[in-house]
Design an enzyme around this catalytic site. Structure first.
Site, PDB file in Angstrom:
ATOM      1  N   CYS A 114       0.819  -1.223   0.000  1.00 31.51           N
ATOM      2  CA  CYS A 114       0.000   0.000   0.000  1.00 31.51           C
ATOM      3  C   CYS A 114       0.848   1.266   0.000  1.00 31.51           C
ATOM      4  CB  CYS A 114      -0.967  -0.002   1.173  1.00 31.51           C
ATOM      5  SG  CYS A 114      -2.191  -1.302   1.045  1.00 31.51           S
ATOM      6  N   HIS A 251      -2.922   7.858   1.527  1.00 35.54           N
ATOM      7  CA  HIS A 251      -3.373   6.525   1.123  1.00 35.54           C
ATOM      8  C   HIS A 251      -4.793   6.341   1.637  1.00 35.54           C
ATOM      9  CE1 HIS A 251      -3.798   2.336   0.461  1.00 35.54           C
ATOM     10  NE2 HIS A 251      -3.604   1.966   1.716  1.00 35.54           N
ATOM     11  N   ASN A 281     -10.007   0.543  -0.601  1.00 31.63           N
ATOM     12  CA  ASN A 281      -8.545   0.571  -0.520  1.00 31.63           C
ATOM     13  C   ASN A 281      -7.981  -0.073  -1.789  1.00 31.63           C
ATOM     14  OD1 ASN A 281      -5.839   0.147   0.010  1.00 31.63           O
ATOM     15  ND2 ASN A 281      -6.160  -0.595   2.101  1.00 31.63           N
TER      16      ASN A 281
END
Ligand code: UT7
Length: 324
Positions: A114, A251, A281
């Site tokens: 990520c 993020h 996500n």
């Protein structure tokens, strides 16, 4: 005179299929209310059968090149951040290069889950500052739907597919924080936390693609602490303060992490680009997607000071400060 890696173009691509939270209610013990209140996610996009990470990456790259008014032949390098490549090899980046119809320059992937886009951006900045490249296409692209365990309610409702891309170009700056381009980078990792977030498969272990496993609550606590710290350090390295920031582009994993980080940085939520409600996500794709959507919404404008920050499997985390 200082060389800066300046953003010339941005673009994104999301697969057509939109999946609202309510769709999960039929198959697992969850609710739209739980997903919204715990994560801020309302819907996500899933790639169609046969649609791969490189397909999404190519579409995002084309959009970014068009925005930059540049052709693929003008690129010196393509760096793709992904943890969900089409194949073990070749890299997604070389497939993007071929897909864009160019043989110019070189292409490779970086993998920091990520945090991948922050690492790729730092890497591209290094290529430009060292003179190895003048124009770099940096992409974050993922198909996390391919590594979901659809029976695990703690993970499968959280992730989505998509891609975003930036075109960076070398430009001479004055060497001050008023310059456009990347002003600072701050990267970290700590491999002791492997078990908090990982995929239980791989080429040299069990020969399978595997499924994502996460101790969500533990990752949450690391995220809230480490993201504010790395953002603060990156701002300090750039010689600016949180008060100078036009936009935090974080993020997009969880709205509660995003707002807790903003609060720790003492930046109000109306200066944070939030897309998690629409994308879920998307791992390494989430920051370039948010940059592209933020620009399209009219939030991000030339000259804006931006801090991006991300954390993911590894653990690996970091932040980049740039002036748009
Ligand atoms: O991008 C990479 C980095 N990843 C992240 O940043 C993700 C970080 N973690 C998170 O976003 C949050 O921890 C989650 C959204 C994953 C979970 O939120 P939480 O507030 O930490 O909840 P929890 O894990 O402590 O679980 C609370 C309860 C549990 O039930 P009990 O044990 O209290 O009875 C879970 O079993 O919620 C339950 N639960 C669910 N309930 C309904 C877990 N998933 C679900 C679900 N629907 N989908």
């Amino acid at each position: 005179m200082t060389i800066r890696a300046v953003v010339r173009g941005v673009g994104h691509y999301l697969p057509e299929r939109v999946v609202p939270n309510s769709e999960f209610e039929a198959t697992i013990d969850t609710s739209d209310e739980w997903i919204r209140s715990r994560s801020g996610i309302e819907r996500r996009h899933f790639a169609a059968e046969g649609q791969t990470t490189s397909d999404l990456a190519i579409r995002a790259a084309q959009a970014a090149l068009a925005d930059a008014g540049m052709s693929a032949d003008q690129l010196d390098a393509i760096v793709v951040a992904t943890s969900t490549p089409d194949f073990t090899f070749p890299s997604v980046a070389t497939m993007v290069q071929a897909g864009l119809g160019t043989t110019s320059g070189f292409a490779y992937d970086v993998q920091a889950v990520c945090a991948g886009f922050v690492f790729a951006l730092a890497n591209a900045n290094g290529l430009i500052l060292s003179g190895q490249a003048r124009r770099v296409l940096v992409i974050g692209a993922e198909t996390f739907s391919r590594i979901m365990d659809w029976t695990d309610r703690g993970t499968c409702v959280l992730f989505g597919d998509g891609a975003g891309a930036l075109v960076l170009e070398a430009e001479e700056g004055a060497g001050t924080s008023d310059d456009r381009g990347i002003l600072s980078v701050d990267l970290h990792s700590d491999g002791r936390y492997r078990d908090l977030l990982y995929v239980d498969g791989g080429v040299s272990s069990n020969g399978q693609a595997g499924y994502l496993r996460m101790q969500g609550n533990a990752v949450f606590k690391h995220a809230v602490q480490k993201l504010a710290e790395t953002a603060h350090t990156a701002l300090e390295k750039a010689g600016v303060s949180a008060g100078d920031v036009a936009w935090i582009v974080p993020h997009q994993a969880n709205l509660r992490i995003i707002s807790a980080t903003a609060e720790r940085m003492q930046v109000s939520m109306d200066r944070v680009v939030v897309t998690v409600q629409d994308h879920g996500n998307t791992s390494a794709a989430s920051i370039p997607l948010a940059l592209s959507v933020g620009k399209a919404r009219g939030q991000i404008k030339t000259g804006d000071l931006i801090v991006t920050e991300a954390i993911g499997g590894g653990l690996a985390w970091g932040a980049v400060v740039l002036r748009w």
